[in-house]
Design a protein around this motif. Sequence first.
Motif, PDB file in Angstrom:
ATOM      1  N   THR A 137      44.819  47.008  27.107  1.00  0.00           N
ATOM      2  CA  THR A 137      44.114  47.535  28.284  1.00  0.00           C
ATOM      3  C   THR A 137      44.197  46.532  29.420  1.00  0.00           C
ATOM      4  O   THR A 137      44.442  46.887  30.569  1.00  0.00           O
ATOM      5  CB  THR A 137      42.641  47.823  27.934  1.00  0.00           C
ATOM      6  N   PHE A 138      44.032  45.257  29.079  1.00  0.00           N
ATOM      7  CA  PHE A 138      44.116  44.232  30.113  1.00  0.00           C
ATOM      8  C   PHE A 138      45.531  44.157  30.682  1.00  0.00           C
ATOM      9  O   PHE A 138      45.737  44.185  31.887  1.00  0.00           O
ATOM     10  CB  PHE A 138      43.690  42.872  29.563  1.00  0.00           C
ATOM     11  N   ARG A 139      46.496  44.099  29.774  1.00  0.00           N
ATOM     12  CA  ARG A 139      47.868  43.851  30.193  1.00  0.00           C
ATOM     13  C   ARG A 139      48.478  45.006  31.001  1.00  0.00           C
ATOM     14  O   ARG A 139      49.151  44.785  32.005  1.00  0.00           O
ATOM     15  CB  ARG A 139      48.708  43.609  28.940  1.00  0.00           C
ATOM     16  N   TYR A 140      48.221  46.230  30.569  1.00  0.00           N
ATOM     17  CA  TYR A 140      48.887  47.368  31.221  1.00  0.00           C
ATOM     18  C   TYR A 140      48.046  48.023  32.304  1.00  0.00           C
ATOM     19  O   TYR A 140      48.568  48.746  33.143  1.00  0.00           O
ATOM     20  CB  TYR A 140      49.266  48.425  30.177  1.00  0.00           C
ATOM     21  N   ILE A 141      46.719  47.821  32.261  1.00  0.00           N
ATOM     22  CA  ILE A 141      45.860  48.563  33.190  1.00  0.00           C
ATOM     23  C   ILE A 141      45.116  47.635  34.151  1.00  0.00           C
ATOM     24  O   ILE A 141      45.214  47.787  35.366  1.00  0.00           O
ATOM     25  CB  ILE A 141      44.878  49.454  32.409  1.00  0.00           C
ATOM     26  N   ILE A 142      44.389  46.670  33.612  1.00  0.00           N
ATOM     27  CA  ILE A 142      43.558  45.839  34.483  1.00  0.00           C
ATOM     28  C   ILE A 142      44.406  44.855  35.307  1.00  0.00           C
ATOM     29  O   ILE A 142      44.295  44.784  36.527  1.00  0.00           O
ATOM     30  CB  ILE A 142      42.520  45.037  33.657  1.00  0.00           C
ATOM     31  N   TRP A 143      45.247  44.086  34.616  1.00  0.00           N
ATOM     32  CA  TRP A 143      45.962  43.004  35.287  1.00  0.00           C
ATOM     33  C   TRP A 143      46.877  43.479  36.418  1.00  0.00           C
ATOM     34  O   TRP A 143      46.843  42.902  37.522  1.00  0.00           O
ATOM     35  CB  TRP A 143      46.716  42.155  34.262  1.00  0.00           C
ATOM     36  N   PRO A 144      47.710  44.520  36.203  1.00  0.00           N
ATOM     37  CA  PRO A 144      48.588  44.921  37.316  1.00  0.00           C
ATOM     38  C   PRO A 144      47.803  45.308  38.560  1.00  0.00           C
ATOM     39  O   PRO A 144      48.216  44.998  39.686  1.00  0.00           O
ATOM     40  CB  PRO A 144      49.332  46.142  36.765  1.00  0.00           C
ATOM     41  N   GLN A 145      46.670  45.951  38.380  1.00  0.00           N
ATOM     42  CA  GLN A 145      45.866  46.349  39.536  1.00  0.00           C
ATOM     43  C   GLN A 145      45.185  45.140  40.166  1.00  0.00           C
ATOM     44  O   GLN A 145      45.099  45.020  41.390  1.00  0.00           O
ATOM     45  CB  GLN A 145      44.795  47.356  39.122  1.00  0.00           C
ATOM     46  N   ALA A 146      44.703  44.235  39.311  1.00  0.00           N
ATOM     47  CA  ALA A 146      44.014  43.048  39.817  1.00  0.00           C
ATOM     48  C   ALA A 146      44.996  42.184  40.617  1.00  0.00           C
ATOM     49  O   ALA A 146      44.678  41.704  41.707  1.00  0.00           O
ATOM     50  CB  ALA A 146      43.423  42.250  38.659  1.00  0.00           C
ATOM     51  N   LEU A 147      46.203  42.025  40.084  1.00  0.00           N
ATOM     52  CA  LEU A 147      47.213  41.188  40.734  1.00  0.00           C
ATOM     53  C   LEU A 147      47.494  41.689  42.144  1.00  0.00           C
ATOM     54  O   LEU A 147      47.599  40.923  43.098  1.00  0.00           O
ATOM     55  CB  LEU A 147      48.487  41.174  39.886  1.00  0.00           C
ATOM     56  N   ARG A 148      47.606  43.006  42.272  1.00  0.00           N
ATOM     57  CA  ARG A 148      47.875  43.604  43.562  1.00  0.00           C
ATOM     58  C   ARG A 148      46.759  43.284  44.557  1.00  0.00           C
ATOM     59  O   ARG A 148      47.007  42.993  45.708  1.00  0.00           O
ATOM     60  CB  ARG A 148      47.978  45.117  43.374  1.00  0.00           C
ATOM     61  N   ARG A 149      45.528  43.368  44.065  1.00  0.00           N
ATOM     62  CA  ARG A 149      44.400  43.096  44.961  1.00  0.00           C
ATOM     63  C   ARG A 149      44.307  41.612  45.313  1.00  0.00           C
ATOM     64  O   ARG A 149      43.692  41.235  46.294  1.00  0.00           O
ATOM     65  CB  ARG A 149      43.094  43.508  44.294  1.00  0.00           C
ATOM     66  N   MET A 150      44.910  40.765  44.462  1.00  0.00           N
ATOM     67  CA  MET A 150      44.808  39.326  44.679  1.00  0.00           C
ATOM     68  C   MET A 150      45.816  38.819  45.713  1.00  0.00           C
ATOM     69  O   MET A 150      45.676  37.702  46.220  1.00  0.00           O
ATOM     70  CB  MET A 150      45.049  38.595  43.348  1.00  0.00           C
ATOM     71  N   ILE A 151      46.830  39.614  46.022  1.00  0.00           N
ATOM     72  CA  ILE A 151      47.929  39.122  46.866  1.00  0.00           C
ATOM     73  C   ILE A 151      47.457  38.507  48.192  1.00  0.00           C
ATOM     74  O   ILE A 151      47.863  37.385  48.520  1.00  0.00           O
ATOM     75  CB  ILE A 151      48.993  40.226  47.106  1.00  0.00           C
ATOM     76  N   PRO A 152      46.588  39.171  48.950  1.00  0.00           N
ATOM     77  CA  PRO A 152      46.180  38.548  50.225  1.00  0.00           C
ATOM     78  C   PRO A 152      45.516  37.183  50.026  1.00  0.00           C
ATOM     79  O   PRO A 152      45.807  36.237  50.764  1.00  0.00           O
ATOM     80  CB  PRO A 152      45.187  39.556  50.815  1.00  0.00           C
ATOM     81  N   SER A 153      44.633  37.079  49.033  1.00  0.00           N
ATOM     82  CA  SER A 153      43.946  35.804  48.798  1.00  0.00           C
ATOM     83  C   SER A 153      44.909  34.749  48.292  1.00  0.00           C
ATOM     84  O   SER A 153      44.782  33.567  48.643  1.00  0.00           O
ATOM     85  CB  SER A 153      42.831  35.988  47.770  1.00  0.00           C
ATOM     86  N   LEU A 154      45.862  35.159  47.455  1.00  0.00           N
ATOM     87  CA  LEU A 154      46.852  34.194  46.969  1.00  0.00           C
ATOM     88  C   LEU A 154      47.696  33.676  48.127  1.00  0.00           C
ATOM     89  O   LEU A 154      48.021  32.487  48.191  1.00  0.00           O
ATOM     90  CB  LEU A 154      47.751  34.841  45.910  1.00  0.00           C
ATOM     91  N   GLY A 155      48.046  34.551  49.045  1.00  0.00           N
ATOM     92  CA  GLY A 155      48.821  34.155  50.214  1.00  0.00           C
ATOM     93  C   GLY A 155      48.058  33.140  51.047  1.00  0.00           C
ATOM     94  O   GLY A 155      48.604  32.128  51.499  1.00  0.00           O
TER      95      GLY A 155
END
Lengths: 223, 257
Positions: A137-155
């Motif tokens: 659930t984490f690998r296929y569902i939570i993480w891909p969505q979380a990563l996308r939301r993190m992009i601006p802050s990571l930048g």
Amino acid sequence: MDVTFQFDWQAAFASIPFLLEGIPYTLLISFGGLAIGFLIGIVFGLLRISPFAWLRIPAITYIEIFRGTPVLVQVLFIFYGLPQLLGGPINALVAGIVAIAVNSGAYISEIVRGGVQSIERGQREAGLSLGLSRRQTFRYIIWPQALRRMIPSLGNQGIISIKDTSLFSVIGVGELVRQGQVYIATTFNALEVYLMVAMLYLVITLSLSFALRQLERRGLVGQ
Amino acid sequence: MNQDKSPSGADPIVRLDKVNKFFGDLHVLKDIDLEVSPGEVVVIVGASGSGKSTLIRCINGLEEFQRGHIEVDGNELLPHGKAGQALQKIRTEVGMVFQQFNLFPHLSVLDNVTLAPIKVRGWNRLDAVETAERLLERVGISDQAAKHPGQLSGGQQQRVALARALAMEPRLMLFDEPTSALDPEMIGEVLDAMRELAREGMTMMIVTHEMTFAREVADRVIFIHQGEIAEQGPPQQVLDHPRNKPTQQFLSRVLKH
């Protein structure tokens, strides 16, 4: 007012080849440090939201220490302090990479935590109700969505860390600022050279912003 | 009171035995005894906060309970989430449709439906895609398979959610207010898909406020009041001739609309 000073464009441009020699170091410290910092951030960000206190507390401790102290002090500690413990000198470049890694790692831990926690509870429930394990659930569902939301802050963190590397001129790494200082020591064109140094930082950070914006836009299609 | 036997009379697929659930001091479910037979369609009604959603969420372990015991298709759930392997098996055999759809927004409609069969059942992608396409056609969205959930209407999303759950070939389907988040004009299409599923003999437990639908498809209606099963029986009996005061009050409020 006696205006005797003239901005010397020729001197400014003349300094560029010498300054460019600093760029590989700036990039190596920035992106090397950030890459390791990202890995640290994933691990500690997830430990930070663990249900177990014995995992959570070390993560919180790490985050607070490295967020709460200046990166300049961290790099001085690593470069001058640690060798006294280790009994041997540390390469300045390595010290710079490690400093960016542990410093950005602390911030990225918080970005990871925020990203993962921002995913609606229903996503996890939907995954589990389909029979996926917690890990799946984490690998296929939570993480891909979380990563996308993190992009601006990571930048944002990337840009901050790139600029932080300018402090490492103090330990003698031949990065961009250090190159500028060395050049000015012989030509005395501080105004022209530091302006060029600033422009070169801007080129790097704007390129990163642009690349991330593209990444974000591609990601948004999937939302 | 809860001894009304199902039409088939076979061994129950779900059995709840004195299940008690607390949220802190709040006693949400009180000594719930319940059996559901294969093929039975059970509609659970009650006021909001009565515990009806919590009840079905206990059955696939999305909520823990504190006392009692639940058995689903021979797999046993114990209080405080102690189940381990059994829980995983139950979730594989029990599908769930949520009020908010909970589709995976980063995956295409097709990938939403094929993810669990591939990762949990270990199907190869081709088989999973074939099944998904058949299911999507059945719920009337085969032409949207490549889109992402965000590009679909609420009714379409909920039908994808139904197809996603069915792709695991569940033995029991749980529905947690499947039409409550939908615009009125989209409720019908979701209920139609559920109606068809009921006709095909799927065992279903449905929490809903759609009384007309309940009357039409339910084998049994259960009315929950303050965490207890206050009344249950065939829809004509519970909905048209409720014996119990809270049921009468609830229905008079709901049926006015």
